[in-house]
Design a protein around this motif. Structure first.
Motif, short mmCIF file in Angstrom:
data_model
loop_
_atom_site.label_atom_id
_atom_site.label_comp_id
_atom_site.label_asym_id
_atom_site.label_seq_id
_atom_site.Cartn_x
_atom_site.Cartn_y
_atom_site.Cartn_z
N UNK A 97 0.80 -1.22 0.00
CA UNK A 97 0.00 0.00 0.00
C UNK A 97 0.83 1.27 0.00
N UNK A 98 2.10 1.16 0.33
CA UNK A 98 2.94 2.37 0.37
C UNK A 98 3.08 3.01 -1.00
N UNK A 99 2.78 2.25 -2.05
CA UNK A 99 2.92 2.75 -3.42
C UNK A 99 1.73 3.59 -3.88
N UNK A 100 0.64 3.60 -3.11
CA UNK A 100 -0.61 4.17 -3.60
C UNK A 100 -1.08 5.38 -2.79
N UNK A 101 -1.72 6.28 -3.51
CA UNK A 101 -2.27 7.49 -2.91
C UNK A 101 -3.79 7.42 -2.79
N UNK A 102 -4.40 6.47 -3.47
CA UNK A 102 -5.86 6.33 -3.45
C UNK A 102 -6.25 4.91 -3.82
N UNK A 103 -7.43 4.51 -3.38
CA UNK A 103 -8.02 3.24 -3.80
C UNK A 103 -9.40 3.56 -4.37
N UNK A 104 -9.76 2.88 -5.46
CA UNK A 104 -11.05 3.10 -6.11
C UNK A 104 -11.71 1.74 -6.35
N UNK A 105 -12.97 1.62 -5.94
CA UNK A 105 -13.68 0.34 -6.06
C UNK A 105 -14.92 0.50 -6.96
N UNK A 106 -14.86 0.00 -8.20
CA UNK A 106 -16.04 0.03 -9.08
C UNK A 106 -17.09 -0.98 -8.59
N UNK A 117 -17.30 -9.05 1.92
CA UNK A 117 -16.83 -9.89 3.03
C UNK A 117 -15.31 -10.10 2.94
N UNK A 118 -14.63 -9.20 2.25
CA UNK A 118 -13.19 -9.35 2.05
C UNK A 118 -12.40 -8.70 3.18
N UNK A 119 -11.81 -9.52 4.04
CA UNK A 119 -10.98 -8.98 5.12
C UNK A 119 -9.77 -8.25 4.56
N UNK A 120 -9.26 -8.71 3.42
CA UNK A 120 -8.11 -8.05 2.81
C UNK A 120 -8.46 -6.63 2.37
N UNK A 121 -9.62 -6.47 1.75
CA UNK A 121 -10.04 -5.14 1.35
C UNK A 121 -10.31 -4.28 2.58
N UNK A 122 -10.93 -4.86 3.58
CA UNK A 122 -11.18 -4.11 4.81
C UNK A 122 -9.89 -3.57 5.41
N UNK A 123 -8.86 -4.40 5.46
CA UNK A 123 -7.56 -3.98 5.99
C UNK A 123 -6.97 -2.86 5.15
N UNK A 124 -7.07 -2.99 3.83
CA UNK A 124 -6.54 -1.97 2.93
C UNK A 124 -7.23 -0.63 3.16
N UNK A 125 -8.54 -0.65 3.31
CA UNK A 125 -9.27 0.60 3.48
C UNK A 125 -8.94 1.28 4.80
N UNK A 126 -8.80 0.49 5.86
CA UNK A 126 -8.42 1.06 7.15
C UNK A 126 -7.05 1.72 7.05
N UNK A 127 -6.11 1.02 6.45
CA UNK A 127 -4.75 1.55 6.32
C UNK A 127 -4.72 2.82 5.48
N UNK A 128 -5.43 2.81 4.35
CA UNK A 128 -5.43 3.96 3.45
C UNK A 128 -6.12 5.16 4.09
N UNK A 129 -7.29 4.97 4.64
CA UNK A 129 -8.04 6.09 5.20
C UNK A 129 -7.31 6.70 6.39
N UNK A 130 -6.77 5.86 7.25
CA UNK A 130 -6.07 6.37 8.43
C UNK A 130 -4.79 7.09 8.06
N UNK A 131 -4.24 6.78 6.89
CA UNK A 131 -3.02 7.45 6.44
C UNK A 131 -3.34 8.75 5.70
N UNK A 132 -4.61 9.10 5.64
CA UNK A 132 -5.01 10.32 4.97
C UNK A 132 -5.07 10.19 3.46
N UNK A 133 -5.04 8.96 2.97
CA UNK A 133 -5.12 8.73 1.54
C UNK A 133 -6.60 8.66 1.12
N UNK A 134 -6.84 8.69 -0.18
CA UNK A 134 -8.21 8.78 -0.68
C UNK A 134 -8.82 7.40 -0.85
#
Length: 232
Positions: A97-106, A117-134
């Motif tokens: 995730x250090x490579x990304x500034x935003x995540x987008x989910x179509x 129900x994806x724990x992996x996506x859940x973890x990614x979103x927590x990490x990104x949002x808490x880091x101030x990323x989009x």
């Protein structure tokens, strides 16, 4: 230069209440329109999916009687050009995730089956949002927001302003009566401050670093809001 991780469903069906599998996948416009916006802005994009599966398009999103013969042909051509990238999506669990500034989910109904129900996506979103990323999503894509839980079990998006495909739109689309759950209702129950516009018309909500779009028609505008945040 900013970089965006686009997370696509790996499911080709949505299991309905009677156990039948409704064929689905991702919605073409919700991937293609944002990719064009990001490309025009000079932003690099990587595609990821659960287990690195090859995402499939919901054929309903390409129906000529819905979007017109010319637009259907244009979108199919664009998807053909993306085939190699779709066949080699990153594995969600392995993304750095250090490579990304935003995540987008179509969206598409696929996310209701797997991303919800994806724990992996859940973890990614927590990490990104808490880091101030989009964090951004459109239509049924916000189903992927549901598994984003903190260590204490609280939902990451409780109290946040957002939108998604509405219960009314699901009724009009003809699947609500067979749906095991409805996205708007589930997001409200989870604690989101949900708002919506006219059915099928563009409607986007920006809440700090969270961007959500209501339906397919909102795809380009949601992507444009992401670009604005990244370049602010």
């Amino acid at each position: 230069m900013p970089k965006i991780l686009v997370v696509l469903t790996g499911s080709d069906h949505w299991t309905l209440t009677d156990g039948t599998e409704h064929p689905t996948g991702f919605w073409a416009e919700e991937l293609l329109s944002p990719l064009q916006v990001f490309s025009d802005a000079g932003i690099e994009v990587d595609l990821a999916s659960p287990q690195g599966r090859t995402p499939v398009v919901d054929e309903g999103s390409l129906a000529p009687d819905t979007i017109g013969e010319e637009e259907s042909a244009r979108q199919r051509q664009a998807l053909d050009a993306l085939a190699g990238r779709l066949e080699s999506t990153l594995v969600l669990a392995d993304v750095d995730l250090s490579s990304y500034d935003a995540v987008f989910v179509p969206g598409g109904h696929g996310p209701m089956e797997d991303l919800a129900v994806s724990d992996d996506l859940g973890r990614i979103l927590v990490t990104m949002l808490d880091a101030g990323k989009v964090v951004s999503s459109v239509c049924h894509g916000p189903a992927g927001l549901l598994p984003a839980k903190r260590a204490d079990g609280s939902w990451l998006f409780a109290g946040r302003r957002l939108t998604a495909f509405t219960d009314a739109e699901e009724q009009q689309a003809g699947l609500a009566d067979q749906a095991p759950w409805l996205l708007e209702s589930r997001l409200r129950e989870a604690g989101a401050t949900f708002s919506s516009g006219e059915a099928w018309a563009p409607f986007v909500v920006v809440d700090d670093n969270l961007v959500t779009g209501q339906n397919p028609a909102s795809s380009a505008e949601a992507a444009q809001k992401v670009v604005e945040l990244l370049k602010a």
